[in-house]
Design a protein around this motif. Sequence first.
Motif, short mmCIF file in Angstrom:
data_model
loop_
_atom_site.label_atom_id
_atom_site.label_comp_id
_atom_site.label_asym_id
_atom_site.label_seq_id
_atom_site.Cartn_x
_atom_site.Cartn_y
_atom_site.Cartn_z
N LEU A 62 13.69 46.10 34.25
CA LEU A 62 14.44 46.20 35.50
C LEU A 62 14.39 44.88 36.27
CD1 LEU A 62 16.03 48.10 37.42
CD2 LEU A 62 13.85 48.66 38.50
N THR A 63 13.25 44.17 36.15
CA THR A 63 13.09 42.91 36.89
C THR A 63 12.67 41.74 36.00
OG1 THR A 63 10.83 43.57 37.45
CG2 THR A 63 12.54 44.05 39.06
N SER A 78 21.27 36.85 30.86
CA SER A 78 19.94 36.82 31.47
C SER A 78 19.42 35.40 31.63
CB SER A 78 18.95 37.64 30.64
OG SER A 78 18.66 37.00 29.41
N ARG A 79 19.94 34.47 30.82
CA ARG A 79 19.54 33.06 30.94
C ARG A 79 20.40 32.30 31.94
NH1 ARG A 79 19.45 33.70 25.18
NH2 ARG A 79 21.44 32.58 25.01
N GLU A 80 21.56 32.86 32.29
CA GLU A 80 22.52 32.12 33.11
C GLU A 80 22.60 32.58 34.56
OE1 GLU A 80 25.70 31.05 29.53
OE2 GLU A 80 26.24 32.50 31.09
N GLN A 81 22.15 33.78 34.85
CA GLN A 81 22.27 34.27 36.21
C GLN A 81 21.10 35.18 36.55
OE1 GLN A 81 26.14 36.12 35.87
NE2 GLN A 81 25.30 38.10 35.36
N PRO A 82 20.80 35.33 37.83
CA PRO A 82 19.66 36.17 38.22
C PRO A 82 19.90 37.63 37.87
CG PRO A 82 20.41 34.79 40.05
CD PRO A 82 21.46 34.70 38.99
N ILE A 83 18.83 38.33 37.60
CA ILE A 83 18.90 39.77 37.40
C ILE A 83 19.22 40.44 38.73
CG2 ILE A 83 17.47 41.82 36.95
CD1 ILE A 83 16.09 40.30 34.79
N GLY A 126 22.20 47.57 31.05
CA GLY A 126 22.61 46.24 31.49
C GLY A 126 24.12 46.09 31.50
N THR A 127 24.64 45.31 32.45
CA THR A 127 26.09 45.11 32.54
C THR A 127 26.43 43.62 32.50
OG1 THR A 127 26.40 44.80 34.93
CG2 THR A 127 26.08 47.06 34.14
N SER A 128 27.72 43.35 32.29
CA SER A 128 28.18 41.97 32.19
C SER A 128 28.18 41.26 33.54
CB SER A 128 29.59 41.94 31.59
OG SER A 128 30.48 42.71 32.36
N ARG A 147 21.00 45.28 36.24
CA ARG A 147 20.12 46.11 35.43
C ARG A 147 20.06 47.45 36.15
NH1 ARG A 147 16.47 42.84 32.30
NH2 ARG A 147 17.68 41.03 31.59
N ILE A 148 20.73 48.45 35.61
CA ILE A 148 20.89 49.73 36.29
C ILE A 148 19.89 50.75 35.73
CG2 ILE A 148 22.48 51.62 36.81
CD1 ILE A 148 24.78 49.66 36.32
#
Length: 219
Positions: A30-31, A52-57, A133-135, A139-140
């Motif tokens: 989740l985090t 996950s490497r390009e933008q914050p969760i 996970g979504t595009s 993280r739901i």
Amino acid sequence: MAVNDPAAISSAEFFDRARARLRFDIPPGLTDPDEIPASGDRGTDRMLAILSREQPIRPAAVLIPVIDRPEPTVLLTQRSAHLNDHAGQISFPGGKIDAADASPLDAALREAEEEVGLTRPFVDPIGYLDLYGTSFGFRILPTVAKVKPGFDLRINAAEVDDAFEVPLAFLMNPANHQLHSKEFRGVERFYYAMPYNERYIWGATAGILRVLYERIFTP
């Protein structure tokens, strides 16, 4: 009928199965950006790893409100057309987890009350589904809940255009789970769609409903 036929299972049997199979353990993904939610689709898993490497969760929580009617239904919303994320789409009540929320469950209950006026005395939480996970980097963590009939909804027009119910048996019937695909950076990824009358249920909402089906109706 087959034992796992959703149409053959009563409301009580559905909730009994859900209580037996779901827990309130919070997954580290989740985090934790190093924990990638598994989707079962290689293309989607690769997409989530890249994102996950390009933008914050963006941790989020939604409520799956299963209404305890003689023929159970699921309460869904249509998001307002002016929103920045998923405008106009069919969704569950929910949103991002705030720092003030005690847990993902607390966030899901808060959002359901804020969006559609579903108050907590009517909601009996059962447990979390798998992390989704979504595009968009969300993280739901979905919470399945048994909802007592008799509530009065109050739609928050700033977030939601409409709220409506869909029969659980329809949503849990794999014959209604259409599998579509699109390309993401040269890799084909698949997603579910479950059209119901004039409502087009797809993307994360349909994907989460598919996870619910797999957790409750498959061995």
